[in-house]
Design a protein around this motif. Structure first.
Motif, PDB file in Angstrom:
ATOM      1  N   GLU A 373      -8.441  -1.856 -70.003  1.00 16.78           N
ATOM      2  CA  GLU A 373      -9.572  -1.413 -70.810  1.00 16.78           C
ATOM      3  C   GLU A 373      -9.274  -0.056 -71.447  1.00 16.78           C
ATOM      4  O   GLU A 373      -8.333   0.639 -71.063  1.00 16.78           O
ATOM      5  N   ARG A 374     -10.105   0.346 -72.393  1.00 14.33           N
ATOM      6  CA  ARG A 374      -9.929   1.612 -73.082  1.00 14.33           C
ATOM      7  C   ARG A 374     -10.538   2.760 -72.276  1.00 14.33           C
ATOM      8  O   ARG A 374     -11.740   2.772 -71.989  1.00 14.33           O
ATOM      9  N   GLY A 375      -9.701   3.731 -71.950  1.00  8.69           N
ATOM     10  CA  GLY A 375     -10.187   4.874 -71.198  1.00  8.69           C
ATOM     11  C   GLY A 375     -11.165   5.723 -71.977  1.00  8.69           C
ATOM     12  O   GLY A 375     -12.102   6.296 -71.413  1.00  8.69           O
ATOM     13  N   ASP A 376     -10.984   5.808 -73.305  1.00  6.63           N
ATOM     14  CA  ASP A 376     -11.894   6.633 -74.101  1.00  6.63           C
ATOM     15  C   ASP A 376     -13.303   6.067 -74.086  1.00  6.63           C
ATOM     16  O   ASP A 376     -14.285   6.808 -74.025  1.00  6.63           O
ATOM     17  N   VAL A 377     -13.414   4.743 -74.103  1.00  5.35           N
ATOM     18  CA  VAL A 377     -14.732   4.113 -74.041  1.00  5.35           C
ATOM     19  C   VAL A 377     -15.385   4.401 -72.687  1.00  5.35           C
ATOM     20  O   VAL A 377     -16.564   4.763 -72.608  1.00  5.35           O
ATOM     21  N   ALA A 378     -14.617   4.260 -71.616  1.00  5.43           N
ATOM     22  CA  ALA A 378     -15.155   4.518 -70.280  1.00  5.43           C
ATOM     23  C   ALA A 378     -15.621   5.963 -70.136  1.00  5.43           C
ATOM     24  O   ALA A 378     -16.665   6.243 -69.536  1.00  5.43           O
ATOM     25  N   GLU A 379     -14.864   6.894 -70.706  1.00  2.07           N
ATOM     26  CA  GLU A 379     -15.237   8.310 -70.611  1.00  2.07           C
ATOM     27  C   GLU A 379     -16.554   8.586 -71.334  1.00  2.07           C
ATOM     28  O   GLU A 379     -17.409   9.338 -70.838  1.00  2.07           O
ATOM     29  N   VAL A 380     -16.742   7.982 -72.491  1.00  2.22           N
ATOM     30  CA  VAL A 380     -17.992   8.191 -73.234  1.00  2.22           C
ATOM     31  C   VAL A 380     -19.161   7.580 -72.477  1.00  2.22           C
ATOM     32  O   VAL A 380     -20.239   8.195 -72.367  1.00  2.22           O
ATOM     33  N   LEU A 381     -18.979   6.385 -71.940  1.00  2.00           N
ATOM     34  CA  LEU A 381     -20.050   5.753 -71.168  1.00  2.00           C
ATOM     35  C   LEU A 381     -20.426   6.616 -69.963  1.00  2.00           C
ATOM     36  O   LEU A 381     -21.616   6.824 -69.680  1.00  2.00           O
ATOM     37  N   ALA A 382     -19.421   7.127 -69.259  1.00  2.00           N
ATOM     38  CA  ALA A 382     -19.690   7.974 -68.088  1.00  2.00           C
ATOM     39  C   ALA A 382     -20.431   9.243 -68.497  1.00  2.00           C
ATOM     40  O   ALA A 382     -21.359   9.691 -67.798  1.00  2.00           O
ATOM     41  N   ALA A 383     -20.060   9.823 -69.636  1.00  2.00           N
ATOM     42  CA  ALA A 383     -20.729  11.038 -70.102  1.00  2.00           C
ATOM     43  C   ALA A 383     -22.184  10.773 -70.445  1.00  2.00           C
ATOM     44  O   ALA A 383     -23.067  11.590 -70.141  1.00  2.00           O
ATOM     45  N   GLN A 384     -22.466   9.638 -71.068  1.00  3.17           N
ATOM     46  CA  GLN A 384     -23.854   9.341 -71.449  1.00  3.17           C
ATOM     47  C   GLN A 384     -24.715   9.025 -70.228  1.00  3.17           C
ATOM     48  O   GLN A 384     -25.907   9.373 -70.200  1.00  3.17           O
ATOM     49  N   ILE A 385     -24.141   8.398 -69.207  1.00  6.77           N
ATOM     50  CA  ILE A 385     -24.892   8.177 -67.969  1.00  6.77           C
ATOM     51  C   ILE A 385     -25.144   9.516 -67.279  1.00  6.77           C
ATOM     52  O   ILE A 385     -26.237   9.776 -66.745  1.00  6.77           O
TER      53      ILE A 385
END
Length: 516
Positions: A373-385
């Motif tokens: 999976e894309r790490g950049d997507v995961a990082e943004v999701l984690a930041a928004q949570i």
């Protein structure tokens, strides 16, 4: 958050995770062989190279779990049925494929089909395929355990008998139940020199480098899979997207898949074009409900309000995609519910729901994501949570380890997942049903509808059951609904007749699904 989105926009498109085996996937690409530069018509139809992001690592159809493997095996073999351009099941090697009664499928094979060794395609090939799936200890063997017997009526007609109604079974047949000749019973044939009845014959395999196929001279019938686009097709394994795109722009390649979203405009030239293809798949974050605070429905709703999916799609996927309302990615898929509207991005609403749920103070979580999976997507999701008060860290896990911990209560409650969506039954029975092989979710209302829809043989009623289920799972979400999966191809404008597929198989044929 805006800065984080801008910083990560240049990453490539998301990879996919399959179903029961949960194998990481990649995208495929195709290139023209020969000298660099413009191609004349005769050279373009004589030799074709298809670049895959990775070696498929197997030529055995029962052990194929990724787009790389499926692209190769479905070029060599045919199934009884396939998915068409509008995600409808089409007869392929079967002339007709019907539900004779709730537990029986009636199959009539097309007349005159032959395997690449010249032997005729008969109903014995169906039995051989089933026997091999069971003997190969495939990760999907259990999906075919519902079949009790295959009754041969004559050489071209058979009845596939199940122990219970299984309206979902044809979807599995389209992927894995590929017709096998008698020669497949010989040692190493499936692994080293496969013989199918599809548009291409096996020629050679250099592991880690390439697989070469040649067009079958017998594949001239009006197959819905299409007919060979070239006399020779070579699948190369080229992991670097920059190399594939550069080859396309230089004139060395004909088709390139997995074009990074930030390079879509770069492949729009006078000689090349981009093709954006909505796949039959969806991305979401699984929420385990067996640990607090995620056992509270208000917390799971809050997580859905916390994600600005539209902005992520715009910033990281070049606007290609749409936010989901359920697992179904679009209206082509059974159970798509047009009455549902996506959760809006509303962090204040999310915070309010957390307060109502009694969540306050130092609450933390880990968002697990596979190495595919894309790490950049995961990082943004984690930041928004994190922005709504649940401090979340994104953690990458190697794909094999990731897939081994779906039901491990010590594993993170949140996991980013991309999933190919064939028939709804498989995903829902695995991930959502309380007794599912991959489930950490419990909802009696959902269990009831999942069970009913899995055995409902009336397509209209089955679709209605899944639409009702989608509403139940919208109000009581087992996941954060994100977006539909999208593939991006680059193609030379000189290529005519090739059509990308929603199942992401890259098969070098023209006329797929009857498209001319």
């Amino acid at each position: 958050m805006e800065e984080l989105l801008r910083m990560n926009r240049s990453r490539g498109p998301a990879a996919n995770v399959s179903r029961r085996s949960l194998i990481g996937a990649g995208l495929a690409a195709a290139t023209w062989l020969g000298t660099r530069g413009a191609r004349n018509a005769s050279a373009a139809t004589s030799e074709l190279v298809i670049d895959l992001t990775d070696d498929p690592k197997t030529l055995d159809p029962a052990l194929a779990y990724t787009p790389q493997s499926w692209s190769v095996v479905h070029s060599i073999y045919d199934a009884l049925v396939q998915y068409g351009p509008n995600w409808e099941l089409q007869p392929l090697a079967a002339e007709t494929f019907t539900q004779a009664d709730p537990t029986t499928f009636a199959v009539k094979l097309r007349t005159g089909l032959t395997f690449h060794d010249g032997s005729p395609v008969t109903v014995a090939a169906i039995q051989r395929s089933l026997d091999h799936i069971r003997a190969a200890k495939s990760d999907i063997t259990d999906l075919f355990s519902v079949v009790t017997k295959i009754e041969a009526v004559d050489d071209l007609n058979a009845r596939i008998v199940c122990k219970e109604p299984a309206p979902w079974l044809p979807a599995q047949m389209a992927v894995w139940m590929l017709l096998l000749p008698e020669a497949a019973n010989k040692p190493d044939v499936l692994a080293k020199s496969p013989i199918g009845s599809g548009p291409f014959k096996f020629d050679s395999y250099a592991p880690g480098n390439k697989i070469t196929l040649t067009a079958s001279s017998a594949y001239t019938w009006p197959s819905p899979k299409g007919t060979p686009l070239a006399e020779k097709a070579t699948f190369r394994f080229v992991p670097e997207s920059t190399t594939r795109v550069a080859d396309l722009l230089s004139g060395a390649t004909g088709i390139v898949a997995s074009v990074p979203f930030d390079q879509i405009k770069a492949v729009e030239t006078d000689k090349t074009r981009s093709i954006v293809v909505p796949l039959a798949g969806s991305a979401w974050v699984r929420i385990a409900t067996d640990v607090p605070p995620f056992d509270n429905v208000k917390v799971r709703q809050a997580l859905n309000y916390a994600i600005d999916a539209d902005q992520i799609i715009k910033a990281l996927f070049d606007g290609q995609g749409q936010r989901l309302t359920s697992f179904a990615p679009d209206e082509r898929i059974m159970g798509w519910n047009p009455a549902l509207k996506p959760y809006p991005y509303d962090p204040d609403k999310a915070k309010s729901l957390l307060k109502e749920a009694g969540v306050s103070g130092s609450v933390s979580a880990v968002l697990d994501y596979a190495s595919t999976e894309r790490g950049d997507v995961a990082e943004v999701l984690a930041a928004q949570i994190s922005d709504i008060g649940i401090q979340t860290m994104a953690k990458q896990t190697e794909i094999t380890a990731f897939n081994s911990t779906w039901t491990d209560k010590k594993a993170p409650a949140l996991r980013l997942t991309s999933w190919r969506y064939y028939d709804p039954s498989t995903l829902l029975n695995l991930v959502v049903a309380s007794n599912g092989f991959l489930s950490r979710f419990t909802a009696p209302a959902a269990d009831k509808l999942i069970a009913e829809a899995s055995t409902e043989t009336d397509p209209k009623q089955r679709n209605a059951d899944y639409q009702e289920l989608s509403k139940v799972l919208y109000d009581d979400p087992p996941v954060i609904y994100l977006w539909n999966l999208t593939a991006v191809y680059g193609q030379a404008k000189s290529i005519e007749g090739w059509t990308p597929r929603a199942d992401e198989y890259t098969i070098p044929t023209k006329g797929y699904g009857g498209i001319s």
